[in-house]
Design a protein around this motif. Structure first.
Motif, mmCIF file in Angstrom:
data_model
loop_
_atom_site.group_PDB
_atom_site.id
_atom_site.type_symbol
_atom_site.label_atom_id
_atom_site.label_comp_id
_atom_site.label_asym_id
_atom_site.label_seq_id
_atom_site.Cartn_x
_atom_site.Cartn_y
_atom_site.Cartn_z
ATOM 1 N N PRO A 126 50.869 -11.349 -3.091
ATOM 2 C CA PRO A 126 50.454 -10.563 -4.271
ATOM 3 C C PRO A 126 50.468 -11.366 -5.571
ATOM 4 N N ILE A 127 51.340 -12.336 -5.694
ATOM 5 C CA ILE A 127 51.409 -13.136 -6.928
ATOM 6 C C ILE A 127 50.087 -13.859 -7.192
ATOM 7 N N LEU A 128 49.371 -14.194 -6.116
ATOM 8 C CA LEU A 128 48.098 -14.906 -6.290
ATOM 9 C C LEU A 128 47.026 -13.980 -6.865
ATOM 10 N N GLU A 129 47.116 -12.702 -6.538
ATOM 11 C CA GLU A 129 46.150 -11.752 -7.125
ATOM 12 C C GLU A 129 46.422 -11.605 -8.618
ATOM 13 N N GLU A 130 47.713 -11.473 -8.960
ATOM 14 C CA GLU A 130 48.070 -11.346 -10.383
ATOM 15 C C GLU A 130 47.588 -12.546 -11.184
ATOM 16 N N ARG A 131 47.703 -13.713 -10.598
ATOM 17 C CA ARG A 131 47.437 -14.948 -11.363
ATOM 18 C C ARG A 131 46.092 -15.590 -11.014
ATOM 19 N N GLN A 132 45.219 -14.842 -10.358
ATOM 20 C CA GLN A 132 44.016 -15.449 -9.774
ATOM 21 C C GLN A 132 43.143 -16.216 -10.762
ATOM 22 N N LYS A 133 43.193 -15.833 -12.049
ATOM 23 C CA LYS A 133 42.302 -16.502 -13.020
ATOM 24 C C LYS A 133 42.918 -17.772 -13.596
ATOM 25 N N LEU A 134 44.205 -17.987 -13.336
ATOM 26 C CA LEU A 134 44.873 -19.170 -13.894
ATOM 27 C C LEU A 134 44.536 -20.412 -13.079
ATOM 28 N N ALA A 135 44.657 -21.568 -13.740
ATOM 29 C CA ALA A 135 44.429 -22.834 -13.036
ATOM 30 C C ALA A 135 45.537 -23.042 -12.003
ATOM 31 N N ALA A 136 45.173 -23.625 -10.860
ATOM 32 C CA ALA A 136 46.145 -23.805 -9.765
ATOM 33 C C ALA A 136 47.334 -24.651 -10.202
ATOM 34 N N ASN A 137 47.091 -25.600 -11.135
ATOM 35 C CA ASN A 137 48.204 -26.477 -11.524
ATOM 36 C C ASN A 137 49.206 -25.815 -12.474
ATOM 37 N N THR A 138 48.991 -24.528 -12.791
ATOM 38 C CA THR A 138 49.995 -23.812 -13.586
ATOM 39 C C THR A 138 51.048 -23.168 -12.679
ATOM 40 N N LEU A 139 50.838 -23.214 -11.381
ATOM 41 C CA LEU A 139 51.751 -22.542 -10.439
ATOM 42 C C LEU A 139 52.922 -23.442 -10.052
ATOM 43 N N SER A 140 53.996 -22.825 -9.575
ATOM 44 C CA SER A 140 55.119 -23.577 -9.008
ATOM 45 C C SER A 140 54.690 -24.173 -7.664
ATOM 46 N N GLY A 141 55.505 -25.103 -7.156
ATOM 47 C CA GLY A 141 55.185 -25.737 -5.877
ATOM 48 C C GLY A 141 55.043 -24.716 -4.756
ATOM 49 N N GLY A 142 55.914 -23.729 -4.734
ATOM 50 C CA GLY A 142 55.871 -22.703 -3.676
ATOM 51 C C GLY A 142 54.607 -21.871 -3.766
ATOM 52 N N GLN A 143 54.222 -21.531 -5.014
ATOM 53 C CA GLN A 143 53.001 -20.733 -5.185
ATOM 54 C C GLN A 143 51.761 -21.550 -4.833
ATOM 55 N N GLN A 144 51.802 -22.845 -5.154
ATOM 56 C CA GLN A 144 50.666 -23.707 -4.775
ATOM 57 C C GLN A 144 50.540 -23.785 -3.254
ATOM 58 N N GLN A 145 51.680 -23.786 -2.579
ATOM 59 C CA GLN A 145 51.620 -23.804 -1.106
ATOM 60 C C GLN A 145 50.995 -22.504 -0.587
ATOM 61 N N MET A 146 51.278 -21.380 -1.283
ATOM 62 C CA MET A 146 50.638 -20.103 -0.899
ATOM 63 C C MET A 146 49.117 -20.215 -1.049
#
Ligand code: ATP
Length: 238
Positions: A126-146
């Motif tokens: 679900p976190i990816l839906e919330e943040r879908q418009k943000l650049a991938a490099n703004t995410l934490s390592g765990g979220q990038q793995q998602m």
């Protein structure tokens, strides 16, 4: 007996004159979550790259649900349903999360059902839906793995291969990621996971295989392998 999700016989592959895989046999049952373990440099990534069509095998056969993969180009292997999420994630950092996910649905089979699959990926993460418009490099390592796992799911895999998904993640993120991997298996996707986190992955896996000297040296249920003296001494230091 049902057709294996993946069946490999006598696989020989490597780099130039050097064979890393030396007559490897492996069978994975449909719907299972399977761990592949081995020391650094044992050839785990080489195996995934060979199945993916990036390395041409010198000998042997690879079948996905009975269909030969050996000899196919990488895009054809994906079209058949073998999709891997590579070690190190390899996202487009400056592009949005949504764009990174949609790249996964490149093949025609996946493109047709892209919107529905995107919903499934957002339900899983679900976190990816919330943040879908943000650049991938703004995410934490765990979220990038998602995102990396989600992108692979967007290709509609029959067999999803994950190369070291827990690498560099905090323990709490590893637990969450492994829970998601279990849910992907429960959705009916066969999953092959390469992991250095041997203890955790064998606790989660239905089945495990140990790669040594270019072949599968040991196979069993996660529980059987965790009780095996050689495995404990070599990979768990117990
Ligand atoms: P790790 O856990 O360190 O990723 P691995 O089990 O995935 O290890 P591979 O990356 O498949 O191991 O490497 C197997 C062997 O092939 C190693 O000896 C490695 O040095 C060698 N190797 C890997 N990539 C290449 C390459 N592009 N050219 C030549 N040799 C390579």
């Amino acid at each position: 007996m049902s057709t294996p999700a993946l069946e490999i016989q006598g696989l020989v592959a490597g780099y130039g004159d050097v064979s890393v895989l030396r007559g490897l046999d492996l069978s994975i049952a449909p719907g299972q979550l399977v761990a592949l373990i081995g020391a650094n440099g044992a050839g785990k990534t080489t195996l995934l790259r060979t199945i993916s069509g990036l390395i041409k095998p010198q000998a042997g056969e690879i079948r996905l649900e009975g269909t030969p993969l050996h000899g196919l180009a990488p895009y054809e292997v994906v079209r058949q349903g073998f999709v891997q999420s590579p070690e190190g994630k390899q996202l487009f950092g400056g592009m949005s999360i949504r764009e990174n996910l949609l790249i996964g649905a490149h093949n025609a089979r996946a493109r047709e059902v892209r919107d529905q699959t995107l919903k499934e990926v957002f339900a899983l993460f679900p976190i990816l839906e919330e943040r879908q418009k943000l650049a991938a490099n703004t995410l934490s390592g765990g979220q990038q793995q998602m995102v990396a796992v989600g992108r692979a799911l967007m290709a509609k895999p029959r067999l999803l291969a994950l190369d070291e998904p827990s690498l560099g993640l905090a323990p709490i993120m590893v637990d969450r990621l492994f829970e998601s991997i279990r849910r992907i298996r429960d959705l009916g996707v066969t999953v092959l996971v390469i992991e250095q986190n041997v203890f955790k992955v064998l606790q989660m896996a239905d089945h495990g295989h140990v790669l040594e000297n270019g072949r599968i040296a040991l196979s069993g249920s996660g529980r059987e392998l965790l009780a095996d003296g050689h495995l404990r001494a070599t990979y768990l230091g117990i």
